[in-house]
Motif scaffolding. Structure first.
Motif: not given
Length: 528
Positions: A205-210, A243-248, A219-222
């Protein structure tokens, strides 16, 4: 490939995006030509659709709306529409539906063939598949060798960071292991948005925290990728800073291979520890149950478990309720680790036994000390023996078992020290077969011939000679209890006001009740 990557290709130089920036980051994994509106039978997620609008020509607005509901739920990446064949321009309602469902709509001239579009999508995808296979092979080659026990968890996680170039945090509670890359940013102390990453290569299970910085600052996003073990989320905690919310896909494949090897190492460590634990548990069991009668053999066993540094020993028996979770033992073990005495423990179903090795008899751990260290857990009971030499360990353990049996019958406390029992130390040391010799003859006859009256007397004594409490426990009327007690006192010639006589009969009742329970337990064991 993303929609915006496709639009960068040369054949799309004369195309137009009719929906602005909507959905340009949508991934593309396949392409299909629309021939009919039964899309649910053929379409798949992340697919881009080609049409000249022929499938929609004879359809009313409600049918087209229904079609958009279907492709939106499927997860279609976008629609490419060719004009000036069946339609001169794209109908406004079609564009509005694309906008409302956030599906990018790309208009192409009639000069662009479907074949060229399909090739422009499939060629990069095929190349990408080859790249993924190569990347997975490289990850397998690097990580598989690290299954060997001579490589540590740190070796494995450092190889992962070298391979991916990403900062990570890995925690394995059971092994007391923690690793965090120097470049791993501290988790921001504010709210975050989390969503599950759907990926066809993901087995965990993969969860992306923004995280986004508060409004009053720039405004900075982590982004942090939190991977959960599919079978046991407590096995490890694994966070990756991305670095981004797009996971390859290539990252997912590398993570999966890393976790596969990590799980193999965890399993190997568990089996290795379990084998050591079982051998050690068997050794401690032999000491407690006095399997090796020879003093020299007993000494060797104690030396094997590194518990022969001091001349005296103390036993602590801990009984646990049914369905007691194993992780609940941690605070108990932690408490014994802090007492500053050499110790080992034996573990079996619903039982934990500690053997403490102490320098002097006066060093034995006291009940007061133990109560401050150990957690109070419902239905968990602790029994402390006196101190003795190594030849007396089995006897100390046997005394703890008798204390437990006594406490099961006549609950005294959750914490019982052998010194608390007073005269009952003598009583619990008497073998059940000798109980009859310690009981007045009249009481023994009542026990054998009139069990109902004996039980009434026993319950009456346990309830502090209270008629109401006795009646409640036996589900009888208080008058019935008064009648029975009157009859019993006549049969036994018992004066309840005489403290010596009452003490004698109280002890007799306790011994006979222990005997009854012992016989019942033995009979039950034989039947099983």
């Amino acid at each position: 490939m993303l929609v915006k990557d496709l639009l960068q290709q040369k054949i799309f130089k004369d195309s137009r995006t009719l929906t602005g920036t909507i959905g340009l980051d949508n991934p593309i994994e396949s392409v299909m030509i629309i021939e009919a509106l039964d899309i649910e039978k053929w379409a798949v997620r992340n697919q881009i659709l080609l049409t000249s609008y022929v499938a929609f020509q004879d359809k009313n607005l409600d049918e087209i709306k229904e079609y958009f509901e279907k492709i939106s739920s499927i997860g279609i990446s976008g629609i490419i529409i060719k004009i000036r064949r069946f339609i001169q321009e794209v109908p406004s309602h079609f564009i509005e539906l694309c906008n409302s469902h956030e599906i990018p709509l790309i208009e192409i001239p009639p000069t662009i063939t479907y074949e060229s579009i399909i090739l422009s999508i499939h060629e990069p995808l095929l190349n990408y598949e080859s790249f993924l296979l190569r990347r997975y092979y490289e990850a397998s080659k690097i990580f598989s060798n690290l299954v060997n026990p001579r490589y540590s968890y740190e070796d494995l996680v450092r190889r992962f960071t070298d391979f991916t170039g990403l900062a990570v945090s890995l925690k394995i509670p059971e092994s007391s292991f923690f690793f965090q890359s120097e470049s791993f940013p501290s988790l921001p102390n504010y709210q975050y948005v989390e969503f599950e990453v759907q990926n066809l290569y993901a087995q965990h299970h993969y969860y992306l925290r923004s995280y986004t910085t508060p409004e009053e600052t720039e405004e900075i996003e982590f982004y942090y990728l939190d991977i959960k073990n599919i079978t046991d989320v407590r096995r490890y905690s694994f966070l990756i800073h991305v670095e981004t919310k797009s996971i390859d896909h290539s990252l997912i494949l590398a993570i999966e291979k890393f976790l596969e090897v990590l799980s193999q190492k965890l399993d190997a460590e568990y089996y290795r520890k379990n084998e050591i634990f079982l051998h050690r548990n068997k050794t401690i069991s032999a000491i407690l149950f006095d399997i090796n009668k020879d003093a020299y053999d007993l000494k060797l066993l104690l030396e094997e478990i590194s518990l022969f540094d001091h001349p005296y020993y103390q036993v602590v028996l801990i009984t646990l309720p049914n369905q007691f979770e194993k992780h609940q033992l941690r605070p108990i073990r932690k408490a014994f680790d802090t007492i500053g005495l050499s110790n080992v423990y034996y573990e079996s179903k619903n039982t934990l036994v500690y053997i403490l090795n102490i320098e002097k008899e006066t060093d034995r751990i006291q009940k007061k000390t133990l109560k401050t260290l150990l957690p109070r857990i419902d239905k968990v009971h602790y029994f402390l023996s006196k101190a003795g030499n190594y030849l007396e360990i089995s006897q100390l353990f046997s005394t703890c078992l008798k204390m437990k049996q006594f406490n099961d019958s006549f609950y005294i406390s959750d914490f019982i020290d052998q010194e608390d029992l007073g005269i009952f130390n003598f009583l619990i040391s008497i073998p059940p077969e000798n109980y009859n010799n310690m009981v007045p003859d009249e009481l023994l006859q009542l026990f054998n011939d009139k069990p109902d009256l004996f039980e009434t007397l026993y319950i009456f004594i346990i309830n502090h000679l209270n008629y109401g409490s006795t009646a409640k426990e036996l589900y009888l009327h208080p008058k019935t209890i008064r009648y029975r007690i009157s009859k019993i006192t006549q049969l036994l010639q018992l004066d309840l006001g005489n403290p010596i006589q009452l003490a004698n009969y109280t002890i007799g009742c306790i011994l006979l009740n222990l005997k009854k329970k012992k016989e019942k337990t033995t009979k039950s064991s034989l039947e099983q």
